[in-house]
Design an enzyme around this catalytic site. Structure first.
Site, PDB file in Angstrom:
ATOM      1  N   LYS A  35       0.925  -1.213  -0.067  1.00 36.25           N
ATOM      2  CA  LYS A  35       0.064  -0.029   0.174  1.00 36.25           C
ATOM      3  C   LYS A  35       1.000   1.292   0.141  1.00 36.25           C
ATOM      4  CE  LYS A  35      -3.986   0.123   2.124  1.00 36.25           C
ATOM      5  NZ  LYS A  35      -5.049   0.145   3.283  1.00 36.25           N
ATOM      6  N   CYS A 279     -18.840   0.020   8.916  1.00 34.15           N
ATOM      7  CA  CYS A 279     -19.177   0.869  10.317  1.00 34.15           C
ATOM      8  C   CYS A 279     -20.224   0.284  10.869  1.00 34.15           C
ATOM      9  CB  CYS A 279     -19.021   2.185  10.275  1.00 34.15           C
ATOM     10  SG  CYS A 279     -17.426   2.621   9.467  1.00 34.15           S
TER      11      CYS A 279
HETATM   12  C1  UDX Z   1     -11.193   2.685   9.903  1.00 32.92           C
HETATM   13  C2  UDX Z   1     -11.326   2.518  11.575  1.00 32.92           C
HETATM   14  O1  UDX Z   1     -10.198   2.192  12.028  1.00 32.92           O
HETATM   15  C3  UDX Z   1     -12.657   1.894  11.963  1.00 32.92           C
HETATM   16  O2  UDX Z   1     -12.418   1.826  13.690  1.00 32.92           O
HETATM   17  C4  UDX Z   1     -13.787   2.670  11.453  1.00 32.92           C
HETATM   18  O3  UDX Z   1     -14.793   1.996  12.245  1.00 32.92           O
HETATM   19  C5  UDX Z   1     -13.763   2.583  10.368  1.00 32.92           C
HETATM   20  O4  UDX Z   1     -12.731   3.044   9.750  1.00 32.92           O
HETATM   21  P1  UDX Z   1     -10.827   1.499   7.869  1.00 32.92           P
HETATM   22  O5  UDX Z   1      -9.882   3.083   7.686  1.00 32.92           O
HETATM   23  O6  UDX Z   1     -11.813   1.472   7.202  1.00 32.92           O
HETATM   24  O7  UDX Z   1     -11.014   1.515   9.319  1.00 32.92           O
HETATM   25  O8  UDX Z   1      -9.479   0.428   7.810  1.00 32.92           O
HETATM   26  P2  UDX Z   1      -8.728  -0.273   6.518  1.00 32.92           P
HETATM   27  O9  UDX Z   1      -9.124   0.427   5.573  1.00 32.92           O
HETATM   28  O10 UDX Z   1      -8.882  -1.470   7.123  1.00 32.92           O
HETATM   29  O11 UDX Z   1      -7.351   0.369   7.072  1.00 32.92           O
HETATM   30  C6  UDX Z   1      -6.685   0.423   8.270  1.00 32.92           C
HETATM   31  C7  UDX Z   1      -5.224   0.503   7.973  1.00 32.92           C
HETATM   32  O12 UDX Z   1      -4.235   0.535   9.078  1.00 32.92           O
HETATM   33  C8  UDX Z   1      -4.602  -0.424   6.716  1.00 32.92           C
HETATM   34  O13 UDX Z   1      -3.968   0.062   5.658  1.00 32.92           O
HETATM   35  C9  UDX Z   1      -3.385  -1.473   7.594  1.00 32.92           C
HETATM   36  O14 UDX Z   1      -2.258  -1.923   6.817  1.00 32.92           O
HETATM   37  C10 UDX Z   1      -3.059  -0.444   8.779  1.00 32.92           C
HETATM   38  N1  UDX Z   1      -2.419  -1.028  10.111  1.00 32.92           N
HETATM   39  C11 UDX Z   1      -3.275  -1.928  10.502  1.00 32.92           C
HETATM   40  C12 UDX Z   1      -1.410  -0.518  10.376  1.00 32.92           C
HETATM   41  O15 UDX Z   1      -0.648   0.425   9.917  1.00 32.92           O
HETATM   42  N2  UDX Z   1      -0.879  -1.131  11.640  1.00 32.92           N
HETATM   43  C13 UDX Z   1      -1.639  -2.038  12.415  1.00 32.92           C
HETATM   44  O16 UDX Z   1      -0.995  -2.274  13.480  1.00 32.92           O
HETATM   45  C14 UDX Z   1      -2.731  -2.395  11.800  1.00 32.92           C
HETATM   46  C1  UDX Z   2     -21.117   5.494   8.312  1.00 37.64           C
HETATM   47  C2  UDX Z   2     -21.392   7.006   9.119  1.00 37.64           C
HETATM   48  O1  UDX Z   2     -22.668   7.641   8.441  1.00 37.64           O
HETATM   49  C3  UDX Z   2     -20.305   7.814   9.097  1.00 37.64           C
HETATM   50  O2  UDX Z   2     -20.882   8.905  10.054  1.00 37.64           O
HETATM   51  C4  UDX Z   2     -19.125   7.072   9.828  1.00 37.64           C
HETATM   52  O3  UDX Z   2     -19.297   6.985  11.329  1.00 37.64           O
HETATM   53  C5  UDX Z   2     -18.842   6.092   9.079  1.00 37.64           C
HETATM   54  O4  UDX Z   2     -19.938   5.219   9.090  1.00 37.64           O
HETATM   55  P1  UDX Z   2     -20.781   4.770   5.994  1.00 37.64           P
HETATM   56  O5  UDX Z   2     -20.763   3.487   6.510  1.00 37.64           O
HETATM   57  O6  UDX Z   2     -19.473   5.332   5.032  1.00 37.64           O
HETATM   58  O7  UDX Z   2     -20.638   5.962   6.994  1.00 37.64           O
HETATM   59  O8  UDX Z   2     -22.019   5.217   4.987  1.00 37.64           O
HETATM   60  P2  UDX Z   2     -23.573   5.712   5.334  1.00 37.64           P
HETATM   61  O9  UDX Z   2     -23.859   6.674   4.168  1.00 37.64           O
HETATM   62  O10 UDX Z   2     -23.910   5.969   6.887  1.00 37.64           O
HETATM   63  O11 UDX Z   2     -24.404   4.354   4.906  1.00 37.64           O
HETATM   64  C6  UDX Z   2     -24.311   3.205   5.588  1.00 37.64           C
HETATM   65  C7  UDX Z   2     -25.365   2.274   5.092  1.00 37.64           C
HETATM   66  O12 UDX Z   2     -26.694   2.603   5.056  1.00 37.64           O
HETATM   67  C8  UDX Z   2     -25.153   1.787   3.610  1.00 37.64           C
HETATM   68  O13 UDX Z   2     -25.308   0.616   3.200  1.00 37.64           O
HETATM   69  C9  UDX Z   2     -26.454   2.782   2.995  1.00 37.64           C
HETATM   70  O14 UDX Z   2     -26.774   2.403   1.748  1.00 37.64           O
HETATM   71  C10 UDX Z   2     -27.396   2.519   3.980  1.00 37.64           C
HETATM   72  N1  UDX Z   2     -28.291   3.589   4.105  1.00 37.64           N
HETATM   73  C11 UDX Z   2     -28.080   5.025   4.298  1.00 37.64           C
HETATM   74  C12 UDX Z   2     -29.884   3.287   4.183  1.00 37.64           C
HETATM   75  O15 UDX Z   2     -30.237   2.407   3.685  1.00 37.64           O
HETATM   76  N2  UDX Z   2     -30.513   4.552   4.079  1.00 37.64           N
HETATM   77  C13 UDX Z   2     -30.175   5.706   4.288  1.00 37.64           C
HETATM   78  O16 UDX Z   2     -31.249   6.653   4.409  1.00 37.64           O
HETATM   79  C14 UDX Z   2     -28.786   6.157   4.492  1.00 37.64           C
END
Ligand code: UDX
Ligand code: UDX
Length: 471
Positions: A35, A279
């Site tokens: 990455k 999430c």
């Molecule tokens: C994030 C938050 O961490 C999570 O808690 C939240 O609810 C959603 O978003 P996200 O950014 O989606 O997670 O995760 P991911 O795309 O899997 O990225 C995590 C990154 O951390 C990866 O690139 C991984 O390689 C890196 N990582 C993981 C480290 O650099 N060190 C570690 O020890 C573990």
């Molecule tokens: C969510 C939170 O909104 C954001 O604040 C952060 O905490 C990360 O998690 P994300 O998961 O990226 O963001 O997308 P979001 O737009 O919240 O949608 C989540 C899911 O709900 C999707 O599957 C979407 O399709 C669904 N959704 C959303 C519905 O079915 N109806 C709606 O009205 C809104």
């Protein structure tokens, strides 16, 4: 300021790029060498609006990438932890990545540092991070731990970051809060928004945003409670949609009627095939586990989760009702990402539905504007990945709309009709008006609204008050 962001995934990468755009010097740290190489080489590993522009603008200047966490900590005033917090089998958040990062940080503290939780973590994590850092011999007054939850929706994460409704800073000392206030000052004092090169302001955004200072524990709870509330809103409207279908009401009208009450609000009231993503599903389980540990059975969340699962099953039944038997049927599928605007398929209800349809013996031709590559890794047999909505529809017994991509709401309906073997559209995201679809010759099923067919459309037209008056 000099900042380190640990974890360059969906959250860390966006946060790092946006901090650089605010004028900070950012080191993005990750353990994933591939990455890092891709990022250093100018690639953008995720589909996120405005992210390519920001990376292009700051890469190699204010935004640098590294695998050396300790050097990044030594160089920075604040360290944001944005590594993943996946669910364990019991539904709790697995905090082992957070712990290992905290341990490494402790060895590199060379002056006052603010350690900030950006990942979604359960309440008490800030206490644990503090304990771990102390246990590894960092002096108590050399650091503080803060919680600064993100509210970034994938697809609009950059504008959510730069134009937030609010910034929540959970800090247990004024010294620590002051560092975070300074980091976000370009947003809270409005100077970012006056810049000619600022990322454009989305329609609804109010600037400057307020910055709310709370205790670290309250901030941790704010994050879980916000996501649980939003998921509850979605499950609520999905339940109402089911009643609408049973009694012949229209959920869009109901949404308009309740969403215009300013106490309720219109957002996150779109019915569909259930929420997904990295999430909501994970955070609801983690919040429920946190509540249970603290002695409170949060049964409301059980129901939110149950309704969400049920919503997918209801959609499957809709497909069955429309097509009778499924074995051997060819289905066009529009959308595999968990929502529009992203290539993320984590906990995607669309992918889950396709898997169920494959199990029932269907053949699927699927199109997603961004998530095709990722979906290929999890969907193998009998899925043909195609390059457009019309190709997906070609020769299909029905077309399913599973993700609310904007381009799916603007299809050439005449062309779609010609491509399909049978003009049946089953829309899990209510992107079209039933009457308009019926008028175009489709049999159209959606969520929380009555099915529409060319025949019902003709009958409705004949008996509508306007036509009766005319005759
Ligand atoms: C994030 C938050 O961490 C999570 O808690 C939240 O609810 C959603 O978003 P996200 O950014 O989606 O997670 O995760 P991911 O795309 O899997 O990225 C995590 C990154 O951390 C990866 O690139 C991984 O390689 C890196 N990582 C993981 C480290 O650099 N060190 C570690 O020890 C573990
Ligand atoms: C969510 C939170 O909104 C954001 O604040 C952060 O905490 C990360 O998690 P994300 O998961 O990226 O963001 O997308 P979001 O737009 O919240 O949608 C989540 C899911 O709900 C999707 O599957 C979407 O399709 C669904 N959704 C959303 C519905 O079915 N109806 C709606 O009205 C809104």
């Amino acid at each position: 300021m000099r900042l380190a962001v640990v974890g360059s995934g969906y959250v860390g990468l966006v946060a790092g790029a946006c901090f650089a755009d605010l004028g900070h010097e950012v080191i993005l740290v990750d353990v994933d060498e591939q990455k890092l190489a891709a990022l250093q080489g100018g690639q953008v590993p995720i589909h996120e609006n405005f992210l390519p522009e920001l990376l292009q603008r700051h890469r190699g200047k204010r935004l640098n990438f590294s695998d050396d966490l300790q050097a990044a900590v030594r160089a920075s005033a604040a360290v944001f932890i944005a590594v993943g917090t996946p669910p364990t089998e019991q539904g709790e958040a697995d905090l082992s990545y957070v712990e290992s990062v905290a341990r490494s940080i402790s060895g590199a503290i060379n002056g006052y540092k603010v350690i900030v939780e950006k990942s979604t973590v359960p309440v008490y994590t800030s206490d644990w991070v503090r304990k771990i850092i102390l246990r590894n011999a960092a002096p108590p007054d050399s650091f503080d731990v803060a919680s600064n939850p993100e509210f970034l929706r994938e697809g609009t994460a950059v504008t959510d970051f730069l134009y937030p409704d609010r910034i929540v800073v959970g800090a247990d000392s004024e010294r620590c809060a002051a560092v975070l206030r300074q980091i976000y000052a370009p947003l809270t004092d409005g100077s970012y928004y006056r810049r000619a090169d600022a990322i454009p302001r989305p329609d609804r955004a109010q600037v400057p945003p307020p910055l709310i200072v709370t205790s670290a524990k309250s901030a941790e709870l704010i994050k879980h409670a916000s996501n649980a509330f939003l998921a509850m809103k979605i499950s609520f409207i999905n339940a109402v949609a089911s009643i609408c279908e049973a009694v012949g009401a229209n959920v869009q009208q109901v949404c308009q009627g309740i969403g215009t009450d300013s106490r309720i609000g219109p957002r996150f009231l779109s019915p569909g095939i259930g929420y997904g993503g990295s999430c909501f599903p994970k955070d609801l389980m983690a919040f429920r586990a946190v509540a249970r540990e603290s002695g409170y059975e949060f049964r409301l969340l059980d129901e939110v989760i149950r309704i969400n699962e049920d919503q997918r099953q209801r959609f499957l039944r809709k497909v069955r009702n429309a097509l009778w038997t499924l074995r051997g049927k060819r289905l066009g599928v529009l959308g595999l990402a968990f929502k529009g605007g992203t290539d993320d398929i984590r906990e995607s209800p669309a992918v889950r539905l396709v898997q169920s349809l494959l199990q029932e013996g269907c053949q699927v031709a699927a199109y997603d504007p961004a998530a095709g590559e990722r979906a290929r890794e999890v969907l193998t047999s009998n899925v043909e990945f195609v390059g457009s909505a019309y190709e997906a529809a070609r020769g299909a017994d029905a077309l399913l709309i599973l993700t609310e991509w904007e381009e799916f709401a603007a299809l050439d309906l005449g062309r779609l009709h010609r491509e399909l073997k049978y003009p049946i559209v089953i829309d899990g995201r209510n992107l079209y008006h039933p009457d308009a679809m019926a008028a175009q010759g489709f049999t159209y099923y959606s969520v929380g609204r009555q099915p529409a067919t060319p025949e019902t459309q003709a009958a409705d037209a004949a008996t509508s008050p306007r036509n009766l008056k005319k005759s």
